[in-house]
Design an enzyme around this catalytic site. Structure first.
Site, PDB file in Angstrom:
ATOM      1  N   GLY A  23       0.784  -1.237   0.000  1.00 59.37           N
ATOM      2  CA  GLY A  23       0.000   0.000   0.000  1.00 59.37           C
ATOM      3  C   GLY A  23       0.814   1.283   0.000  1.00 59.37           C
ATOM      4  O   GLY A  23       0.322   2.322   0.451  1.00 59.37           O
TER       5      GLY A  23
ATOM      6  N   ASN B 179      -5.107   2.381 -13.332  1.00 55.64           N
ATOM      7  CA  ASN B 179      -4.145   1.425 -12.778  1.00 55.64           C
ATOM      8  C   ASN B 179      -2.750   2.029 -12.845  1.00 55.64           C
ATOM      9  O   ASN B 179      -2.428   2.750 -13.782  1.00 55.64           O
ATOM     10  CB  ASN B 179      -4.190   0.141 -13.622  1.00 55.64           C
ATOM     11  CG  ASN B 179      -3.199  -0.913 -13.147  1.00 55.64           C
ATOM     12  OD1 ASN B 179      -3.120  -1.202 -11.950  1.00 55.64           O
ATOM     13  ND2 ASN B 179      -2.443  -1.486 -14.068  1.00 55.64           N
TER      14      ASN B 179
ATOM     15  N   ASN C 155       1.592   3.010  -2.647  1.00 53.72           N
ATOM     16  CA  ASN C 155       0.892   3.925  -3.572  1.00 53.72           C
ATOM     17  C   ASN C 155      -0.364   4.496  -2.927  1.00 53.72           C
ATOM     18  O   ASN C 155      -0.685   5.669  -3.111  1.00 53.72           O
ATOM     19  CB  ASN C 155       0.552   3.207  -4.888  1.00 53.72           C
ATOM     20  CG  ASN C 155       1.738   3.169  -5.832  1.00 53.72           C
ATOM     21  OD1 ASN C 155       2.090   4.181  -6.431  1.00 53.72           O
ATOM     22  ND2 ASN C 155       2.374   2.011  -5.922  1.00 53.72           N
TER      23      ASN C 155
ATOM     24  N   LEU D 164      -3.526  -6.818  -7.432  1.00 56.43           N
ATOM     25  CA  LEU D 164      -3.025  -7.855  -8.324  1.00 56.43           C
ATOM     26  C   LEU D 164      -4.087  -8.927  -8.592  1.00 56.43           C
ATOM     27  O   LEU D 164      -3.856 -10.123  -8.426  1.00 56.43           O
ATOM     28  CB  LEU D 164      -1.738  -8.455  -7.727  1.00 56.43           C
ATOM     29  CG  LEU D 164      -0.652  -7.412  -7.398  1.00 56.43           C
ATOM     30  CD1 LEU D 164       0.594  -8.068  -6.824  1.00 56.43           C
ATOM     31  CD2 LEU D 164      -0.290  -6.543  -8.601  1.00 56.43           C
TER      32      LEU D 164
ATOM     33  N   ASP E 130      -3.320  -4.306 -19.247  1.00 58.68           N
ATOM     34  CA  ASP E 130      -2.428  -3.152 -19.429  1.00 58.68           C
ATOM     35  C   ASP E 130      -2.528  -2.540 -20.834  1.00 58.68           C
ATOM     36  O   ASP E 130      -1.537  -2.038 -21.369  1.00 58.68           O
ATOM     37  CB  ASP E 130      -0.959  -3.539 -19.134  1.00 58.68           C
ATOM     38  CG  ASP E 130      -0.772  -4.103 -17.736  1.00 58.68           C
ATOM     39  OD1 ASP E 130      -1.469  -3.653 -16.812  1.00 58.68           O
ATOM     40  OD2 ASP E 130       0.072  -5.011 -17.571  1.00 58.68           O
TER      41      ASP E 130
ATOM     42  N   GLU F 212       6.175   6.201  -9.481  1.00 55.69           N
ATOM     43  CA  GLU F 212       4.815   5.788  -9.111  1.00 55.69           C
ATOM     44  C   GLU F 212       4.143   6.725  -8.093  1.00 55.69           C
ATOM     45  O   GLU F 212       2.992   7.129  -8.282  1.00 55.69           O
ATOM     46  CB  GLU F 212       4.834   4.376  -8.517  1.00 55.69           C
ATOM     47  CG  GLU F 212       5.277   3.331  -9.509  1.00 55.69           C
ATOM     48  CD  GLU F 212       5.128   1.920  -8.970  1.00 55.69           C
ATOM     49  OE1 GLU F 212       4.105   1.617  -8.344  1.00 55.69           O
ATOM     50  OE2 GLU F 212       6.056   1.127  -9.167  1.00 55.69           O
TER      51      GLU F 212
ATOM     52  N   HIS G 158       1.086   0.893 -13.290  1.00 54.13           N
ATOM     53  CA  HIS G 158       1.900  -0.266 -13.691  1.00 54.13           C
ATOM     54  C   HIS G 158       3.381   0.132 -13.640  1.00 54.13           C
ATOM     55  O   HIS G 158       3.743   1.198 -14.148  1.00 54.13           O
ATOM     56  CB  HIS G 158       1.504  -0.741 -15.091  1.00 54.13           C
ATOM     57  CG  HIS G 158       2.264  -1.962 -15.491  1.00 54.13           C
ATOM     58  ND1 HIS G 158       1.967  -3.214 -14.998  1.00 54.13           N
ATOM     59  CD2 HIS G 158       3.352  -2.123 -16.291  1.00 54.13           C
ATOM     60  CE1 HIS G 158       2.826  -4.091 -15.490  1.00 54.13           C
ATOM     61  NE2 HIS G 158       3.672  -3.455 -16.277  1.00 54.13           N
TER      62      HIS G 158
ATOM     63  N   ILE H 241      -9.571  -7.756 -13.070  1.00 55.89           N
ATOM     64  CA  ILE H 241     -10.802  -6.999 -12.804  1.00 55.89           C
ATOM     65  C   ILE H 241     -11.971  -7.649 -13.557  1.00 55.89           C
ATOM     66  O   ILE H 241     -11.873  -7.899 -14.762  1.00 55.89           O
ATOM     67  CB  ILE H 241     -10.626  -5.523 -13.269  1.00 55.89           C
ATOM     68  CG1 ILE H 241      -9.480  -4.876 -12.488  1.00 55.89           C
ATOM     69  CG2 ILE H 241     -11.901  -4.720 -13.083  1.00 55.89           C
ATOM     70  CD1 ILE H 241      -9.634  -4.890 -10.985  1.00 55.89           C
TER      71      ILE H 241
HETATM   72  C1  GAR Z   1       3.556  -1.264  -7.325  1.00 57.89           C
HETATM   73  O1  GAR Z   1       4.881  -1.279  -7.782  1.00 57.89           O
HETATM   74  C2  GAR Z   1       2.602  -1.286  -8.499  1.00 57.89           C
HETATM   75  O2  GAR Z   1       3.054  -0.548  -9.577  1.00 57.89           O
HETATM   76  C3  GAR Z   1       2.575  -2.754  -8.828  1.00 57.89           C
HETATM   77  O3  GAR Z   1       2.505  -3.386  -7.559  1.00 57.89           O
HETATM   78  C4  GAR Z   1       3.216  -2.585  -6.597  1.00 57.89           C
HETATM   79  C5  GAR Z   1       2.351  -2.363  -5.386  1.00 57.89           C
HETATM   80  O4  GAR Z   1       3.042  -1.698  -4.358  1.00 57.89           O
HETATM   81  N1  GAR Z   1       1.438  -3.071  -9.646  1.00 57.89           N
HETATM   82  C6  GAR Z   1       1.469  -3.960 -10.646  1.00 57.89           C
HETATM   83  O5  GAR Z   1       2.455  -4.644 -10.897  1.00 57.89           O
HETATM   84  C7  GAR Z   1       0.192  -4.071 -11.466  1.00 57.89           C
HETATM   85  N2  GAR Z   1       0.396  -4.848 -12.644  1.00 57.89           N
HETATM   86  P1  GAR Z   1       2.265  -0.964  -3.171  1.00 57.89           P
HETATM   87  O6  GAR Z   1       1.256  -1.963  -2.596  1.00 57.89           O
HETATM   88  O7  GAR Z   1       3.348  -0.639  -2.187  1.00 57.89           O
HETATM   89  O8  GAR Z   1       1.593   0.254  -3.733  1.00 57.89           O
END
Ligand code: GAR
Length: 207
Positions: free
Chosen positions: A12, A108, A14, A91, A151, A181, A110, A94
């Site tokens: 979490g 999203n 992001n 992950l 994606d 990000e 990525h 959807i």
């Molecule tokens: C992030 O790096 C995000 O970009 C990636 O999962 C991580 C989650 O981190 N998402 C994907 O790979 C989607 N295809 P977080 O839970 O610390 O935000």
């Protein structure tokens, strides 16, 4: 006021970036209505609770099959009457019904420069492992709208990050988060909240 559902699966960070940017006023006209995780007991749910945001877990493990899980996920989102669904490290594939109902209202983040290192099988650390394996010199992150492909939806924002000689997948993942990000996702939400993103012929126009 743009009401968000933020969907998460793990750490979490992001989500935290969104919470912090709403709190400091960098994201305007926006309220996080709910945080939904598909995994029990993850740090992302703690972060939501700590910020006083409703935190809900809808886990496939608690349902007899995928259809029942998909239905529960959609019903939970709908019950909070949100305008935008933000996939912040969510992950899970959807459900189609959700994509139909929230056309151009799901975004999203990525961790690559789409169309590189994206699609089925590319998520989390795997993206950075693949980038280092290929030997690319520039990586980055992308925020995009979600359509029925993996994606493949209209790209909203991208930011590049340089690969360093001594990068490991973990170090590269961390730098992509810090430099790309955690900035891009709040920025994209703020643009949408202020009606500055339009989708025309499958591409975005940013004003
Ligand atoms: C992030 O790096 C995000 O970009 C990636 O999962 C991580 C989650 O981190 N998402 C994907 O790979 C989607 N295809 P977080 O839970 O610390 O935000």
């Amino acid at each position: 006021m743009l009401r968000l559902a933020v969907l998460v699966s793990g750490g979490g960070t992001n989500l935290q970036a969104i919470i912090d940017r709403v709190a400091d006023g960098s994201i305007t006209n926006t309220e996080i209505a709910v945080v939904i995780s598909n995994n029990h007991g993850v740090k992302a749910l703690e972060r939501a609770e700590h910020a006083g945001i409703p935190a809900v877990c809808v886990s496939p493990k608690d349902f007899e099959d995928r259809r029942a899980f998909n239905r529960a996920l959609l019903e939970t989102v709908n019950s909070y009457q949100v305008d935008l669904i933000v996939l912040a490290g969510f992950l899970v594939v959807i459900p189609e019904e959700m994509i139909d109902q929230y056309e151009n209202r799901i975004i999203n983040i990525h961790p690559s420069l789409i169309p590189s290192f994206c699609g089925t099988g590319y998520y989390g650390l795997k993206v950075h492992e693949a980038a280092l394996e290929r030997g690319v010199k520039v990586v980055g992150a992308t925020v995009h709208f979600v359509d029925k492909g993996t994606d493949t939806g209209p790209i909203i924002l991208q930011r590049a990050v340089e690969v360093k000689e001594d990068d490991t997948p973990e170090r590269l993942q961390r730098r992509v988060m810090e430099e790309a990000e955690w900035k891009l996702l709040p920025q994209a939400i703020n643009l949408i909240a202020n009606h500055r993103v339009q989708v025309v012929n499958g591409r975005t126009r940013i004003q």
